[in-house]
Design an enzyme around this catalytic site. Structure first.
Site, PDB file in Angstrom:
ATOM      1  CB  SER A 130      93.088  10.531  23.881  1.00 55.14           C
ATOM      2  OG  SER A 130      91.816  11.054  23.590  1.00 55.14           O
ATOM      3  CG  ASP A 169      90.248   9.556  21.178  1.00 55.98           C
ATOM      4  OD1 ASP A 169      89.715  10.466  21.832  1.00 55.98           O
ATOM      5  OD2 ASP A 169      91.464   9.503  20.952  1.00 55.98           O
ATOM      6  CB  SER A 184      88.677  10.473  26.797  1.00 55.29           C
ATOM      7  OG  SER A 184      89.822   9.995  27.466  1.00 55.29           O
TER       8      SER A 184
END
Length: 310
Positions: free
Chosen positions: A278, A280, A240
């Site tokens: 992830s 983000d 991340s």
């Protein structure tokens, strides 16, 4: 527990890694934006715990004096606390704190407690803490949830302007990115937008997957000889990233959301994979509420500055 300050280690620009043509601020840090401070608390209990918390503290922020802000999720596999109200109102009421995934909820509670004790908050009955996180479970015992209220208060109370400690400190203590040890990084640019010189600063908690690219070259741990014979190392296709963007340009919440998008887009330049697992995210805020926003047609230099700084 350690409160961290900046060190004299060489930075990327010192080693010839210069991104873009825009000029950085005097410290090449998010603290180049007037009224923005940063504090870290590093939590280490070797061999199992390597974690911490990082606080980005705008001087003017508070429930009575919220700052215009925007948020963007490139991939939403994360626990960014405070997202819905931030999206709905475009208003930041607290500092932005970063930490480890399973510690995020304790950090949010501690942030609320710290805010309620601030002058001017005596009658506050609603507050939206903003806390981001990355999973540092590869290098730290994430289930221990080692970040507690005293660590949060130390990061907030020690937040200062000037140079910012980077790397293996605070929320970056246990993070890995692109197959390498990562951490916290910061940079700034000073574009001209709307007829005036502005400052844009970013702070990144890097923990994302992909394949590292530096000045057009692709680099892997194996190509640099930093992985053991068994190939053990951080998984390069997961992770991340949390990005905090600050600017002294007069922007409204809609424009700051556009700025936050560019911050997440910038990860692609480094080789980010934006994988299924992830989270983000970018949070962008302006330190000068009110006034006439920069015209949309004049935002391009700010967009470029964010892309380069991230």
């Amino acid at each position: 527990m350690e409160s961290s300050s900046a060190t004299s280690r060489p930075r990327a620009r010192d080693l010839g890694v210069v991104i873009g043509s825009g000029a950085p601020g005097p410290r090449n840090a998010i603290t180049d934006v007037p009224g923005v401070r940063v504090g870290h608390t590093t939590v280490r209990r070797p061999p199992d715990v390597h974690s911490g918390v990082t606080a980005v503290v705008p001087d003017l922020v508070g429930p009575r004096t919220p700052l215009p802000a925007g948020v963007f999720s490139g991939n939403g596999y994360g626990k960014l606390i405070g997202t819905t109200q931030l999206t709905e109102l475009g208003a930041l009421e607290t500092p932005v704190l970063l930490t480890s995934t399973l510690s995020a909820f304790r950090v949010a509670d501690a942030l609320v407690g710290w805010m309620l004790r601030r002058p001017g908050c005596e009658e506050v009955r609603s507050l939206n803490p903003v806390v981001g996180e990355c999973n540092d479970g590869f290098l730290s015992d994430i289930r221990a949830r080692p970040v507690h209220e005293d660590h949060v208060r130390a990061a907030l109370d020690s937040a200062a302007g000037g140079s910012v400690a980077e790397g293996c400190v605070g929320a970056g203590t246990g993070t890995v990115a692109l197959g390498f040890k990562a951490g916290v990084g910061t940079a700034s640019r000073t574009p001209e937008a709307g007829g005036r010189r502005r400052t844009v600063g970013v702070l990144v908690q890097a923990n994302f997957g992909g394949t590292l690219r530096v000045l057009g070259r692709t680099l892997t741990p194996r190509s640099l000889g930093v992985v053991g014979a068994d190939g053990a190392g951080p998984v390069a296709d997961a992770g991340s990233c949390m990005i905090v963007v600050a600017t002294d340009a007069p922007l409204d919440a809609r424009q700051l959301t556009r700025v936050a998008r560019r911050a997440v887009f910038a990860l692609a330049r480094t080789g980010a994979a934006y994988s299924h697992g992830s989270g983000d995210y970018a949070v962008a805020f302006a330190t000068r509420p009110g006034g006439t926003p920069v015209a949309d047609a004049d935002l391009n230099p700010l967009f470029e500055a964010v892309l380069d700084a991230v």
